[in-house]
Design an enzyme around this catalytic site. Structure first.
Site, PDB file in Angstrom:
ATOM      1  CG  ASP A   1     -15.651  57.702  42.202  1.00  0.00           C
ATOM      2  OD1 ASP A   1     -16.319  57.262  41.235  1.00  0.00           O
ATOM      3  OD2 ASP A   1     -14.407  57.669  42.247  1.00  0.00           O
TER       4      ASP A   1
ATOM      5  CB  SER B   1      -1.729  50.078  40.758  1.00  0.00           C
ATOM      6  OG  SER B   1      -2.310  50.101  39.468  1.00  0.00           O
TER       7      SER B   1
ATOM      8  CD  GLU C   1     -16.549  49.931  42.335  1.00  0.00           C
ATOM      9  OE1 GLU C   1     -15.780  50.927  42.329  1.00  0.00           O
ATOM     10  OE2 GLU C   1     -16.456  49.004  43.148  1.00  0.00           O
TER      11      GLU C   1
ATOM     12  CG  ASP D   1      -9.719  54.756  42.910  1.00  0.00           C
ATOM     13  OD1 ASP D   1     -10.629  54.264  43.598  1.00  0.00           O
ATOM     14  OD2 ASP D   1      -9.496  54.428  41.729  1.00  0.00           O
TER      15      ASP D   1
END
Length: 388
Positions: A36, A126, A33, A171
């Protein structure tokens, strides 16, 4: 909504005619976490929940956006695509159109209905899901010729430069490149990756939604990224060959961390560098089938995110603590996503899942005052066309 219901809704909004159907997943990051955008390692998997896009070309230059998840219906012209705060969720697909036009492609008008079953603002990606389903749909119906990896990069660019969220590429990468039954071990700086079988034996991944909403743009996400960049600038004075925090070994960090005199900046760097090492160890543990080691690393990730990166908060800390109190049913738990709300995951024995959920839900509701939601993570494929 089922596909037949979505078709009816599309026809109700836009009228009868041919309908093209596309889907892109959400994602859950097992470990890695905030590494990236620091060029490091991550280990996410695509979910079977995600976003549908039902789409049809129009005979003019009007683009009409609708969603079953939000009341707004937004109309724009292909010649006037710009970020508007009041367009909220529609800015993500608008960003895709904008940068495809920037690549020299002619995109005429279309009608599109989005429908997602990813909890909004839960940290299950999302935004990347809607970006990649839009990119995949436009690439297909306008025959633009993009490879998936190119659409992944374009989607990240749209989020960074159109929506002003300085996210890394994880993501978008997993949403585009995911594979059912697998995690992806990804080096974000080089985009080298391997599909890793997600074999959890007697365990499953339980997604725990705190139901505290989070908004990435308004969170301290961008502040954390800036702090990491500051740490790199300082460390480059003694380690001139590094470009990212994840280029720094644990040994070198311990040797030179004193050069970062601001203790907050030092803690931010510590999280990133130790988290990067945890991803490597977790991947090895998965390959060996050592699930208890994986659980230990997952839990250590949360403590680092809490104490060094400071992105958890009372809701996430509470649900993780309550999950870990359910030992031996739960062997590891941590927050996922940007933090400041949203979801956490727990590695839970399949036989104990119902009892685990009941207990954590009851205790969390008593402690926080409202009820969390739970989902059993099932893997899915990356963005793709679906049968009409």
């Amino acid at each position: 909504m089922q596909i037949d219901e979505l078709k009816k809704e599309f026809i109700n909004i836009f009228g009868d005619g041919d309908i093209n159907i596309f889907h892109a997943p959400g994602r859950v990051n097992i470990i890695g976490e905030h590494t990236d955008y620091n060029g490091g390692y991550v280990l996410p998997t695509a979910l079977d929940m995600g976003t549908y896009a039902l789409i049809r070309k129009r005979g003019n230059n009007q683009i009409k956006f609708a969603s079953t998840n939000f009341p707004e219906k937004i109309e724009i012209n292909t010649s006037d695509i710009q970020y508007k705060k009041e367009h909220t969720w529609a800015n993500y697909p608008k960003g895709i159109v904008h940068f495809m036009q920037g690549d020299g492609h002619v995109i005429t008008g279309f009608d599109v209905l989005f429908s997602g079953n990813i909890p909004n603002r839960a940290g299950l990606s999302s935004s990347a899901s809607i970006e990649l389903v839009m990119a995949t749909a436009l690439n297909d119906i306008f025959e633009l010729g993009y490879e998936m990896i190119d659409m992944v990069k374009l989607a990240q660019k749209a989020e960074n430069q159109f929506c002003n969220v300085n996210c890394g590429i994880m993501d978008q990468f997993i949403v585009g490149m995911g594979k059912e039954g697998y995690g992806v071990f990804l080096q974000c700086n080089t985009l080298k990756y391997n599909h890793v079988p997600l074999e959890l034996g007697d365990y499953c991944i339980v997604i725990m939604n705190t139901n505290k909403p989070r908004n990435l743009v308004e969170s301290k996400y961008n502040e954390r990224r800036s702090q990491c960049e500051t740490a790199v600038e300082i460390l480059q004075k003694t380690l001139p060959n590094i470009n990212n925090l994840t280029d720094v070994s644990l040994q070198d960090f311990e040797k030179f961390k004193h050069t970062i005199t601001d203790q907050t900046i030092q803690r931010r760097a510590k999280h990133v560098i130790t988290e990067n090492e945890r991803v490597l160890q977790a991947t090895k543990a998965m390959e060996k089938g050592d699930l208890h080691k994986l659980g230990e690393l997952v839990s250590a990730s949360h403590q680092s995110l809490k104490n060094d990166y400071a992105v958890t908060g009372v809701e996430l800390d509470t649900i993780v603590d309550l999950a870990l109190a359910q030992k031996p049913a739960c062997i590891g738990a941590r927050m996922i996503g940007a933090g400041f709300g949203g979801c956490a995951i727990a590695l839970v024995n399949i036989a104990d899942t119902d009892r685990f959920i009941t207990n954590v839900k009851q205790d969390y509701t008593k402690a926080i005052g409202y009820t969390p939601d739970f989902y059993i993570a099932k893997t899915g494929n990356g963005a793709e066309r679906r049968p009409a």
